[in-house]
Scaffold this motif. Structure first.
Motif, PDB file in Angstrom:
ATOM      1  N   ALA A 222      47.435  41.683  39.642  1.00  0.00           N
ATOM      2  CA  ALA A 222      48.259  40.721  39.228  1.00  0.00           C
ATOM      3  C   ALA A 222      48.968  39.669  40.360  1.00  0.00           C
ATOM      4  O   ALA A 222      48.615  38.488  40.515  1.00  0.00           O
ATOM      5  CB  ALA A 222      49.109  40.822  37.969  1.00  0.00           C
ATOM      6  N   MET A 223      49.600  40.207  41.272  1.00  0.00           N
ATOM      7  CA  MET A 223      50.117  39.355  42.260  1.00  0.00           C
ATOM      8  C   MET A 223      49.198  38.690  43.161  1.00  0.00           C
ATOM      9  O   MET A 223      49.244  37.603  43.522  1.00  0.00           O
ATOM     10  CB  MET A 223      51.192  40.290  43.121  1.00  0.00           C
ATOM     11  CG  MET A 223      51.850  39.484  44.211  1.00  0.00           C
ATOM     12  SD  MET A 223      52.931  38.530  43.710  1.00  0.00           S
ATOM     13  CE  MET A 223      53.337  37.713  45.252  1.00  0.00           C
ATOM     14  N   ALA A 224      48.210  39.679  43.531  1.00  0.00           N
ATOM     15  CA  ALA A 224      47.169  39.069  44.511  1.00  0.00           C
ATOM     16  C   ALA A 224      46.081  38.049  43.521  1.00  0.00           C
ATOM     17  O   ALA A 224      45.920  36.853  44.352  1.00  0.00           O
ATOM     18  CB  ALA A 224      46.187  40.021  44.831  1.00  0.00           C
TER      19      ALA A 224
ATOM     20  N   ARG B 177      44.592  32.327  43.446  1.00  0.00           N
ATOM     21  CA  ARG B 177      43.935  31.645  42.646  1.00  0.00           C
ATOM     22  C   ARG B 177      43.290  30.523  42.948  1.00  0.00           C
ATOM     23  O   ARG B 177      42.532  30.014  42.354  1.00  0.00           O
ATOM     24  CB  ARG B 177      45.271  31.175  41.461  1.00  0.00           C
ATOM     25  CG  ARG B 177      46.321  30.209  41.993  1.00  0.00           C
ATOM     26  CD  ARG B 177      47.169  30.084  40.948  1.00  0.00           C
ATOM     27  NE  ARG B 177      48.452  29.246  41.435  1.00  0.00           N
ATOM     28  CZ  ARG B 177      49.363  29.684  42.235  1.00  0.00           C
ATOM     29  NH1 ARG B 177      49.325  31.062  42.487  1.00  0.00           N
ATOM     30  NH2 ARG B 177      50.272  28.950  42.597  1.00  0.00           N
ATOM     31  N   GLU B 178      43.689  29.989  44.110  1.00  0.00           N
ATOM     32  CA  GLU B 178      42.949  28.707  44.588  1.00  0.00           C
ATOM     33  C   GLU B 178      41.596  29.092  45.338  1.00  0.00           C
ATOM     34  O   GLU B 178      40.843  28.145  45.793  1.00  0.00           O
ATOM     35  CB  GLU B 178      43.971  27.950  45.442  1.00  0.00           C
ATOM     36  CG  GLU B 178      45.106  27.435  45.006  1.00  0.00           C
ATOM     37  CD  GLU B 178      45.044  26.563  43.875  1.00  0.00           C
ATOM     38  OE1 GLU B 178      43.935  25.526  43.830  1.00  0.00           O
ATOM     39  OE2 GLU B 178      45.696  26.561  42.823  1.00  0.00           O
ATOM     40  N   GLN B 179      41.519  30.314  45.961  1.00  0.00           N
ATOM     41  CA  GLN B 179      40.222  30.831  46.468  1.00  0.00           C
ATOM     42  C   GLN B 179      40.034  31.953  46.051  1.00  0.00           C
ATOM     43  O   GLN B 179      39.725  33.127  46.743  1.00  0.00           O
ATOM     44  CB  GLN B 179      40.519  30.792  47.839  1.00  0.00           C
ATOM     45  CG  GLN B 179      42.096  31.557  48.356  1.00  0.00           C
ATOM     46  CD  GLN B 179      42.459  31.499  49.674  1.00  0.00           C
ATOM     47  OE1 GLN B 179      41.694  31.120  50.676  1.00  0.00           O
ATOM     48  NE2 GLN B 179      43.686  31.860  50.081  1.00  0.00           N
ATOM     49  N   PRO B 180      39.448  32.258  44.792  1.00  0.00           N
ATOM     50  CA  PRO B 180      39.350  33.672  44.090  1.00  0.00           C
ATOM     51  C   PRO B 180      38.071  34.165  44.917  1.00  0.00           C
ATOM     52  O   PRO B 180      37.851  35.410  44.917  1.00  0.00           O
ATOM     53  CB  PRO B 180      39.113  33.234  42.576  1.00  0.00           C
ATOM     54  CG  PRO B 180      38.730  31.726  42.522  1.00  0.00           C
ATOM     55  CD  PRO B 180      39.552  31.273  43.813  1.00  0.00           C
ATOM     56  N   GLY B 181      37.120  32.896  45.156  1.00  0.00           N
ATOM     57  CA  GLY B 181      35.753  33.752  45.723  1.00  0.00           C
ATOM     58  C   GLY B 181      36.129  34.283  46.940  1.00  0.00           C
ATOM     59  O   GLY B 181      35.216  35.391  47.117  1.00  0.00           O
TER      60      GLY B 181
ATOM     61  N   LEU C 139      40.729  41.578  45.658  1.00  0.00           N
ATOM     62  CA  LEU C 139      41.028  41.714  44.204  1.00  0.00           C
ATOM     63  C   LEU C 139      40.488  42.757  43.437  1.00  0.00           C
ATOM     64  O   LEU C 139      41.344  43.513  42.774  1.00  0.00           O
ATOM     65  CB  LEU C 139      40.669  40.397  43.421  1.00  0.00           C
ATOM     66  CG  LEU C 139      41.704  39.035  44.152  1.00  0.00           C
ATOM     67  CD1 LEU C 139      40.833  37.900  43.436  1.00  0.00           C
ATOM     68  CD2 LEU C 139      43.165  39.133  43.555  1.00  0.00           C
ATOM     69  N   GLU C 140      39.337  43.409  43.789  1.00  0.00           N
ATOM     70  CA  GLU C 140      38.477  44.270  43.076  1.00  0.00           C
ATOM     71  C   GLU C 140      39.307  45.519  43.267  1.00  0.00           C
ATOM     72  O   GLU C 140      39.550  46.632  42.768  1.00  0.00           O
ATOM     73  CB  GLU C 140      37.168  44.211  43.361  1.00  0.00           C
ATOM     74  CG  GLU C 140      36.267  43.253  42.507  1.00  0.00           C
ATOM     75  CD  GLU C 140      34.897  43.095  43.022  1.00  0.00           C
ATOM     76  OE1 GLU C 140      34.427  43.811  43.952  1.00  0.00           O
ATOM     77  OE2 GLU C 140      34.149  42.201  42.471  1.00  0.00           O
TER      78      GLU C 140
END
Length: 109
Positions: free
Chosen positions: A78-80, A85-89, A95-96
Protein backbone atom coordinates in the motif's frame (compact mmCIF):
# COMPACT_ATOMS: atom_id res chain seq x y z
CA UNK A 1 11.01 -22.71 12.79
CA UNK A 2 8.30 -20.56 11.26
CA UNK A 3 7.08 -22.07 7.99
CA UNK A 4 7.08 -18.60 6.45
CA UNK A 5 10.85 -18.07 6.73
CA UNK A 6 12.05 -19.67 3.47
CA UNK A 7 9.35 -18.12 1.25
CA UNK A 8 9.84 -14.71 2.90
CA UNK A 9 13.63 -14.91 2.48
CA UNK A 10 13.16 -15.75 -1.20
CA UNK A 11 10.74 -12.86 -1.60
CA UNK A 12 13.26 -10.43 -0.07
CA UNK A 13 15.85 -11.58 -2.62
CA UNK A 14 13.36 -11.00 -5.43
CA UNK A 15 12.64 -7.49 -4.15
CA UNK A 16 16.36 -6.75 -4.03
CA UNK A 17 16.78 -8.11 -7.54
CA UNK A 18 13.97 -5.92 -8.86
CA UNK A 19 15.50 -2.81 -7.28
CA UNK A 20 18.72 -3.68 -9.10
CA UNK A 21 16.91 -4.30 -12.41
CA UNK A 22 15.21 -0.91 -12.11
CA UNK A 23 18.58 0.75 -11.44
CA UNK A 24 17.42 1.87 -8.00
CA UNK A 25 20.00 -0.08 -6.00
CA UNK A 26 22.71 2.15 -4.54
CA UNK A 27 26.29 1.22 -3.76
CA UNK A 28 26.77 3.92 -1.15
CA UNK A 29 24.62 4.11 1.97
CA UNK A 30 22.86 7.33 2.90
CA UNK A 31 24.25 9.28 5.83
CA UNK A 32 23.83 7.99 9.36
CA UNK A 33 21.57 10.97 10.04
CA UNK A 34 19.34 10.13 7.08
CA UNK A 35 19.04 6.52 8.23
CA UNK A 36 18.20 7.61 11.79
CA UNK A 37 15.04 9.51 10.80
CA UNK A 38 12.14 9.03 13.18
CA UNK A 39 9.53 9.58 10.46
CA UNK A 40 7.68 6.54 9.08
CA UNK A 41 9.56 5.12 6.09
CA UNK A 42 12.16 7.90 6.65
CA UNK A 43 10.03 10.03 4.31
CA UNK A 44 11.90 13.17 5.34
CA UNK A 45 15.38 11.86 4.52
CA UNK A 46 15.21 8.89 2.11
CA UNK A 47 13.48 7.97 -1.11
CA UNK A 48 11.22 4.94 -0.85
CA UNK A 49 13.78 2.88 -2.78
CA UNK A 50 16.50 3.87 -0.32
CA UNK A 51 14.24 2.95 2.57
CA UNK A 52 13.59 -0.46 1.02
CA UNK A 53 17.31 -1.08 0.46
CA UNK A 54 18.81 0.33 3.63
CA UNK A 55 16.07 -0.15 6.26
CA UNK A 56 13.36 -2.61 5.21
CA UNK A 57 15.42 -5.38 3.59
CA UNK A 58 18.15 -5.47 6.29
CA UNK A 59 15.60 -5.46 9.13
CA UNK A 60 13.49 -8.21 7.59
CA UNK A 61 16.59 -10.31 6.82
CA UNK A 62 17.78 -9.90 10.41
CA UNK A 63 14.42 -11.01 11.80
CA UNK A 64 14.47 -14.08 9.57
CA UNK A 65 18.10 -14.96 10.35
CA UNK A 66 17.71 -14.61 14.11
CA UNK A 67 14.36 -16.36 14.34
CA UNK A 68 12.83 -13.26 15.91
CA UNK A 69 9.09 -12.71 16.02
CA UNK A 70 7.89 -11.61 12.60
CA UNK A 71 5.29 -8.89 12.24
CA UNK A 72 1.83 -10.34 11.74
CA UNK A 73 0.84 -7.72 9.20
CA UNK A 74 2.56 -5.59 6.60
CA UNK A 75 1.31 -2.72 4.50
CA UNK A 76 4.39 -2.31 2.36
CA UNK A 77 2.51 -2.72 -0.93
CA UNK A 78 0.00 0.00 0.00
CA UNK A 79 2.85 2.39 0.79
CA UNK A 80 4.57 1.55 -2.49
CA UNK A 81 1.33 2.12 -4.41
CA UNK A 82 1.13 5.62 -2.93
CA UNK A 83 4.76 6.34 -3.81
CA UNK A 84 4.45 5.05 -7.39
CA UNK A 85 0.89 6.19 -8.17
CA UNK A 86 2.24 8.51 -10.88
CA UNK A 87 4.35 5.75 -12.48
CA UNK A 88 2.61 2.43 -11.81
CA UNK A 89 3.89 0.85 -15.02
CA UNK A 90 7.51 1.46 -14.13
CA UNK A 91 7.17 -0.10 -10.69
CA UNK A 92 4.61 -2.78 -11.59
CA UNK A 93 6.84 -5.77 -10.84
CA UNK A 94 8.14 -4.22 -7.61
CA UNK A 95 4.54 -3.62 -6.48
CA UNK A 96 3.69 -7.25 -7.24
CA UNK A 97 6.69 -8.48 -5.26
CA UNK A 98 5.87 -6.27 -2.27
CA UNK A 99 2.26 -7.45 -2.40
CA UNK A 100 3.39 -11.07 -2.32
CA UNK A 101 5.64 -10.26 0.66
CA UNK A 102 2.59 -8.82 2.46
CA UNK A 103 0.57 -11.95 1.69
CA UNK A 104 3.33 -14.30 2.82
CA UNK A 105 3.77 -12.40 6.06
CA UNK A 106 0.10 -12.51 6.96
CA UNK A 107 -0.43 -16.19 6.16
CA UNK A 108 -0.77 -18.45 9.15
CA UNK A 109 2.21 -20.80 9.51
Amino acid sequence: MDARVAPLAEQLLLIERELRVLGWWQEQAPSTEALASQEPFCVDTLTFEQWLQWIFLPRMKLLLETGAQLPSVSGIQAMAEMVYREQPGLARRLLELLGEFDRLLTRAP
